[in-house]
Design a protein around this motif. Structure first.
Motif, PDB file in Angstrom:
ATOM      1  N   GLN A 251       0.851  -1.345  -0.060  1.00 31.34           N
ATOM      2  CA  GLN A 251       0.109  -0.011   0.017  1.00 31.34           C
ATOM      3  C   GLN A 251       0.890   1.090  -0.161  1.00 31.34           C
ATOM      4  OE1 GLN A 251      -3.059  -0.228   2.738  1.00 31.34           O
ATOM      5  NE2 GLN A 251      -4.207  -1.781   1.693  1.00 31.34           N
ATOM      6  N   ILE A 252       1.062   1.859  -1.174  1.00 35.10           N
ATOM      7  CA  ILE A 252       1.634   3.090  -1.466  1.00 35.10           C
ATOM      8  C   ILE A 252       0.804   4.292  -1.348  1.00 35.10           C
ATOM      9  CG2 ILE A 252       3.503   4.225  -2.909  1.00 35.10           C
ATOM     10  CD1 ILE A 252       4.318   1.393  -3.781  1.00 35.10           C
ATOM     11  N   PRO A 253       0.882   5.461  -0.804  1.00 34.81           N
ATOM     12  CA  PRO A 253       0.091   6.549  -0.807  1.00 34.81           C
ATOM     13  C   PRO A 253       0.046   7.040  -2.358  1.00 34.81           C
ATOM     14  CG  PRO A 253       1.945   7.057   1.246  1.00 34.81           C
ATOM     15  CD  PRO A 253       2.099   5.617   0.055  1.00 34.81           C
ATOM     16  N   CYS A 254      -1.236   7.112  -2.364  1.00 27.30           N
ATOM     17  CA  CYS A 254      -1.708   7.644  -3.828  1.00 27.30           C
ATOM     18  C   CYS A 254      -1.581   6.711  -4.980  1.00 27.30           C
ATOM     19  CB  CYS A 254      -0.854   8.918  -4.556  1.00 27.30           C
ATOM     20  SG  CYS A 254      -1.127  10.406  -3.128  1.00 27.30           S
ATOM     21  N   MET A 255      -1.053   5.379  -4.836  1.00 28.62           N
ATOM     22  CA  MET A 255      -0.965   4.402  -5.759  1.00 28.62           C
ATOM     23  C   MET A 255      -2.241   3.261  -5.317  1.00 28.62           C
ATOM     24  SD  MET A 255       0.774   3.267  -7.770  1.00 28.62           S
ATOM     25  CE  MET A 255       0.761   1.820  -9.100  1.00 28.62           C
ATOM     26  N   PRO A 256      -2.893   2.755  -6.556  1.00 27.95           N
ATOM     27  CA  PRO A 256      -4.077   1.905  -6.314  1.00 27.95           C
ATOM     28  C   PRO A 256      -3.631   0.782  -5.716  1.00 27.95           C
ATOM     29  CG  PRO A 256      -3.970   2.825  -8.413  1.00 27.95           C
ATOM     30  CD  PRO A 256      -2.715   3.260  -7.749  1.00 27.95           C
ATOM     31  N   VAL A 257      -4.708   0.273  -4.981  1.00 31.35           N
ATOM     32  CA  VAL A 257      -4.588  -1.190  -4.504  1.00 31.35           C
ATOM     33  C   VAL A 257      -4.828  -2.165  -5.635  1.00 31.35           C
ATOM     34  CG1 VAL A 257      -5.390  -2.919  -2.934  1.00 31.35           C
ATOM     35  CG2 VAL A 257      -5.291  -0.387  -2.261  1.00 31.35           C
ATOM     36  N   LEU A 258      -4.009  -2.788  -6.056  1.00 29.86           N
ATOM     37  CA  LEU A 258      -4.085  -3.902  -7.161  1.00 29.86           C
ATOM     38  C   LEU A 258      -4.651  -5.108  -6.947  1.00 29.86           C
ATOM     39  CD1 LEU A 258      -0.332  -3.178  -8.523  1.00 29.86           C
ATOM     40  CD2 LEU A 258      -2.580  -1.744  -9.066  1.00 29.86           C
ATOM     41  N   ALA A 259      -5.684  -5.540  -7.852  1.00 29.44           N
ATOM     42  CA  ALA A 259      -6.048  -6.723  -7.824  1.00 29.44           C
ATOM     43  C   ALA A 259      -4.913  -7.871  -8.282  1.00 29.44           C
ATOM     44  CB  ALA A 259      -7.271  -7.189  -8.969  1.00 29.44           C
ATOM     45  N   LYS A 260      -4.875  -9.072  -7.475  1.00 25.68           N
ATOM     46  CA  LYS A 260      -3.822  -9.916  -7.664  1.00 25.68           C
ATOM     47  C   LYS A 260      -3.789 -10.659  -8.827  1.00 25.68           C
ATOM     48  CE  LYS A 260      -3.954 -11.124  -2.823  1.00 25.68           C
ATOM     49  NZ  LYS A 260      -4.547 -12.204  -1.688  1.00 25.68           N
ATOM     50  N   CYS A 261      -2.603 -10.387  -9.528  1.00 23.54           N
ATOM     51  CA  CYS A 261      -2.268 -11.191 -10.756  1.00 23.54           C
ATOM     52  C   CYS A 261      -1.663 -12.564 -10.239  1.00 23.54           C
ATOM     53  CB  CYS A 261      -1.013 -10.338 -11.719  1.00 23.54           C
ATOM     54  SG  CYS A 261      -1.692  -9.117 -12.450  1.00 23.54           S
ATOM     55  N   HIS A 262      -2.041 -13.695 -10.594  1.00 25.88           N
ATOM     56  CA  HIS A 262      -1.877 -15.186 -10.325  1.00 25.88           C
ATOM     57  C   HIS A 262      -0.596 -15.599 -10.918  1.00 25.88           C
ATOM     58  CE1 HIS A 262      -5.647 -15.825  -7.913  1.00 25.88           C
ATOM     59  NE2 HIS A 262      -4.804 -14.885  -7.210  1.00 25.88           N
ATOM     60  N   SER A 263      -0.756 -15.195 -12.466  1.00 29.96           N
ATOM     61  CA  SER A 263       0.375 -15.634 -13.375  1.00 29.96           C
ATOM     62  C   SER A 263       0.353 -15.349 -14.649  1.00 29.96           C
ATOM     63  CB  SER A 263       0.173 -17.365 -13.476  1.00 29.96           C
ATOM     64  OG  SER A 263      -0.756 -17.651 -14.116  1.00 29.96           O
ATOM     65  N   LEU A 264       1.399 -15.088 -15.450  1.00 27.64           N
ATOM     66  CA  LEU A 264       1.278 -14.788 -16.725  1.00 27.64           C
ATOM     67  C   LEU A 264       1.442 -16.174 -17.607  1.00 27.64           C
ATOM     68  CD1 LEU A 264       1.486 -12.423 -18.714  1.00 27.64           C
ATOM     69  CD2 LEU A 264       4.061 -12.428 -18.759  1.00 27.64           C
TER      70      LEU A 264
END
Length: 164
Positions: free
Chosen positions: A88-101
């Motif tokens: 959690q970085i100020p002003c940075m979105p909370v990201l949905a989890k990427c499980h794999s590429l």
């Protein structure tokens, strides 16, 4: 688009060459890929400018590029998630989890946690400030009820910078 975290321009060119330029008619190849994918996974459950979203499992979706920009978007989201994860970085979105590429027929596809899209009107006055940088307010709640960005590829061109 460039500036992918952890990936060089040469690697991008190499991926593009493998994914898009394998045949003389790349659009037909990509269309046939998407058609065969739809046969296996059914109709897409979502669609954006550059990607289709398919149900992959009860808890995951698969983002499949439908053009060159979709490939860039998948690589950017994957690399950004690898770099930031759930920090959690100020002003940075909370990201949905990427499980794999996953590379399917040489095309990079992102496996991401499934979220429930929200209606912004339900959050009037309580939307975090980071939501303003998400393309078309593509926000959702994950299974834990946390508000997350489920499409953050456009952060690559966002008008702010951050350091990690």
């Amino acid at each position: 688009m460039d500036n992918f975290p952890n990936i060089s321009p040469d690697e991008i060119s190499n991926i593009e060459s493998r994914a898009i330029k394998d045949t003389e008619q790349p659009l037909i190849t990509l269309r046939s890929f998407l058609y065969s994918f739809s046969e296996k996974y059914g109709k897409p459950i979502g669609e954006g400018r550059h990607r289709l979203v398919f149900s992959y499992s009860d808890s995951e979706v698969l983002k499949v590029p439908k053009n060159k920009n979709g490939i860039y978007d998948n690589l950017f989201e994957w690399n950004l998630y690898l770099k930031l994860g759930s920090k959690q970085i100020p002003c940075m979105p909370v990201l949905a989890k990427c499980h794999s590429l996953k590379y399917i027929h040489k095309i990079p596809c992102v496996v991401m946690e499934r979220v429930s899209p929200i209606k912004l009107s339900h959050y009037l006055g309580s939307i975090p400030s980071w939501a303003n940088v998400i393309d078309r307010k593509q926000l959702g709640q994950n299974k834990a009820g946390v508000l997350v960005a489920f499409d953050y590829a456009d952060l690559n061109s966002a008008a702010f910078t951050f350091s990690i």
